[in-house]
Scaffold this active site. Structure first.
Site, mmCIF file in Angstrom:
data_model
loop_
_atom_site.group_PDB
_atom_site.id
_atom_site.type_symbol
_atom_site.label_atom_id
_atom_site.label_comp_id
_atom_site.label_asym_id
_atom_site.label_seq_id
_atom_site.Cartn_x
_atom_site.Cartn_y
_atom_site.Cartn_z
ATOM 1 N N SER A 132 4.317 20.312 -17.869
ATOM 2 C CA SER A 132 5.514 19.535 -18.178
ATOM 3 C C SER A 132 6.573 19.672 -17.088
ATOM 4 O O SER A 132 6.460 20.499 -16.187
ATOM 5 C CB SER A 132 6.112 19.978 -19.521
ATOM 6 O OG SER A 132 6.840 21.175 -19.372
ATOM 7 N N GLY A 133 7.619 18.866 -17.252
ATOM 8 C CA GLY A 133 8.755 18.903 -16.339
ATOM 9 C C GLY A 133 9.865 19.807 -16.830
ATOM 10 O O GLY A 133 10.944 19.834 -16.225
ATOM 11 N N ASP A 134 9.629 20.532 -17.921
ATOM 12 C CA ASP A 134 10.642 21.448 -18.449
ATOM 13 C C ASP A 134 9.904 22.598 -19.121
ATOM 14 O O ASP A 134 8.709 22.782 -18.908
ATOM 15 C CB ASP A 134 11.590 20.714 -19.402
ATOM 16 C CG ASP A 134 13.008 21.289 -19.391
ATOM 17 O OD1 ASP A 134 13.132 22.527 -19.315
ATOM 18 O OD2 ASP A 134 13.972 20.516 -19.463
ATOM 19 N N ASP A 135 10.599 23.382 -19.936
ATOM 20 C CA ASP A 135 9.981 24.548 -20.552
ATOM 21 C C ASP A 135 8.750 24.143 -21.368
ATOM 22 O O ASP A 135 8.788 23.184 -22.142
ATOM 23 C CB ASP A 135 10.980 25.245 -21.469
ATOM 24 C CG ASP A 135 12.253 25.663 -20.733
ATOM 25 O OD1 ASP A 135 12.138 26.172 -19.602
ATOM 26 O OD2 ASP A 135 13.343 25.472 -21.293
ATOM 27 N N SER A 152 4.537 24.620 -15.137
ATOM 28 C CA SER A 152 5.851 23.970 -15.095
ATOM 29 C C SER A 152 6.631 24.522 -13.903
ATOM 30 O O SER A 152 7.347 25.513 -14.026
ATOM 31 C CB SER A 152 6.625 24.210 -16.397
ATOM 32 O OG SER A 152 7.857 23.511 -16.364
#
Length: 476
Positions: free
Chosen positions: A256-259, A290
């Protein structure tokens, strides 16, 4: 943007996608041919079954099926008191806007079924901000409802044979970056004020924002989920348990692009007032990629409190940090009784990261006297390699983070690592058998000590929920 990979990442991705090809092993029947045999594990089996086709659904990837989905749920809800019902989504591409679920209900996706989220904004109703947030995350005011939504429900299952839910998030990400959004972006799955939830054996792609968001809910299992989004996509958190209790997240794979997992409980004065913590959370066998965020984050919205989180057997590759605690002045609340055991980390910026200077606020009304309590943070049996910095641990002046414990930690630094592998301010704790040696604020207790940073041995209520084997013979 391409992210550099090493041989471990290549092997891991290969294994994951091979497993997706063979998952659950049930072959699709030829539509119009012999009946379809369906079997899966669930917290409850259903007495009644139907296909989305029975309600006018068309899986051609072009026809909008929002009305068909809502009609199906509405009609199947009448079986709630008679053994419940399941809605089966056959092979095909099923374009739809948001729809609501009902109690004693299963949404099941065939392995070749793809739910496609509509890119027509008018298919996404706007609802109020969450009371524990008081404010939208992307913009003031309301938020677009999630693709799959439900509130005040009991006994809800969203599962499949690794069928796919595709949020088609690129349009939303573009609107976000251009500051054109009037409301907060939708999530893929959000269940509120609900009890007994299972989300399992699905692939989630390209969510507009967070992927799975249980909030104000209890007795939740999220299992065998694959979540994929570009690593540059904004706020595409994987799983965000928020003001929930008795949760188990296990055997999940997230890029993902976040946590990959973000544990939350409300934002500033709104979360303090709402006062509903996240507690009794198990996270097991998570694999995360990530590059710009954490494998597991606690906060930053933690104003209702976070307590008794048990994290075990975590693998993170090319991820910014392993476990990150994010808070700040104005948050209030607490993060305590956190236990981490067994992390394998490869290509990391930080292994341990705590910050008391996370300054994002809901509005200007936050209380500068609302200080968070961070204590009882335990790590043991951690192995990391190719790491830029072992730890950045920064509490709050006058409000130190206390009870930090590290045991049996081995960190291999990258060739271009920072000169000082540890940086610590306003913390208190102990350590044993940690390499490279940590900062003096983590007082060295000598060689490996028995019982240090121990993981709890007693089980949690979520472990007592038994899964059943559900079998059906359907005409799809």
């Amino acid at each position: 943007m391409m992210v550099k990979t090493d041989w471990l990442l290549v092997i891991l991705l290969g294994l994951v996608f091979l497993s997706l090809e063979g998952a659950e092993g049930r072959k699709e029947r030829i539509l119009g041919g012999s009946p379809y045999e369906l079997a899966y594990s669930a917290i409850n089996c259903r007495k009644h079954s139907a296909s989305i086709k029975d309600f006018g659904g068309i899986g051609d990837g072009k026809t909008l099926n929002t009305k068909a989905f809502q009609k199906a749920v509405n009609q199947l809800s009448k079986y709630a008191s008679d053994g419940g019902a399941q809605l089966v989504i056959p092979a095909g591409h099923w374009l739809t806007g948001s729809f609501n679920l009902t109690s004693h209900f299963t949404l099941f996706l065939h392995k070749d079924a793809v739910l496609l989220a509509s890119q027509e904004i008018n298919q996404w109703p706007v609802i109020d901000p969450l009371p524990s947030y008081g404010h939208g995350r992307d913009a003031p005011g309301g938020r677009y409802i999630s693709l799959i939504f439900g509130t005040n429900l009991t006994d809800v299952i969203i599962t499949g044979e690794n069928g796919t839910i595709d949020g088609q998030g690129a349009l939303w990400w573009q609107q976000f970056h251009m500051n054109k959004l009037k409301y907060t972006r939708p999530y893929l799955i959000e269940l509120m004020h609900s009890n007994k939830i299972q989300i399992s054996n699905l692939t989630l792609l390209n969510s507009p924002s967070w992927n799975i968001h249980p909030v104000y809910s209890s007795n939740i299992i999220v299992q065998g989920i694959t979540i994929l989004a570009p690593v540059t996509s904004p706020n595409t958190d994987g799983i965000d348990p928020d003001s929930c209790t008795n949760i188990k997240l296990e055997d999940n794979y997230i890029v993902s692009g976040d946590d990959c997992v973000a544990v939350k409980s409300g934002w500033d004065e709104y979360g303090i007032k709402y006062g509903k913590p996240t507690s009794h959370l198990i996270i097991k066998r998570l694999t995360c990629i990530s590059p710009y965020s954490a494998a597991i984050a606690l906060g930053s919205e933690m104003s209702g409190g976070i307590q008794d989180v048990r994290i075990q057997d975590i693998t993170a590759i090319q991820t910014e940090s392993g476990i990150r605690i994010k808070t700040g002045v104005g948050r209030g609340g607490y993060v305590k009784d956190i236990y981490v055991k067994g992390m394998k980390l490869h290509i990391m910026k930080w292994v341990f990261w705590m910050t008391g200077n996370y300054g994002s606020h809901a509005d200007t009304h936050w209380d500068p006297k609302a200080l968070p309590e961070i204590k009882g943070i335990n790590y043991r049996d951690v192995v990391a390699e190719n790491v830029s910095m072992a730890g950045q641990l920064d509490g709050i002046s006058g409000d130190p983070f206390t009870g930090i414990c590290m045991s049996n930690v081995t960190i291999g630094l990258a060739k271009k690592s920072t000169k000082n592998p540890w940086a610590c301010t306003n913390i208190e704790g102990i350590s044993s058998s940690v390499q490279p040696p940590p900062c003096k604020l983590l007082a060295d207790q000598g060689p490996k000590k028995s019982g240090m940073c121990d993981f709890p041995t007693e089980s949690l209520p979520i472990d007592s929920i038994e899964m059943q084997r559900c079998s059906y013979r359907l005409n799809l």
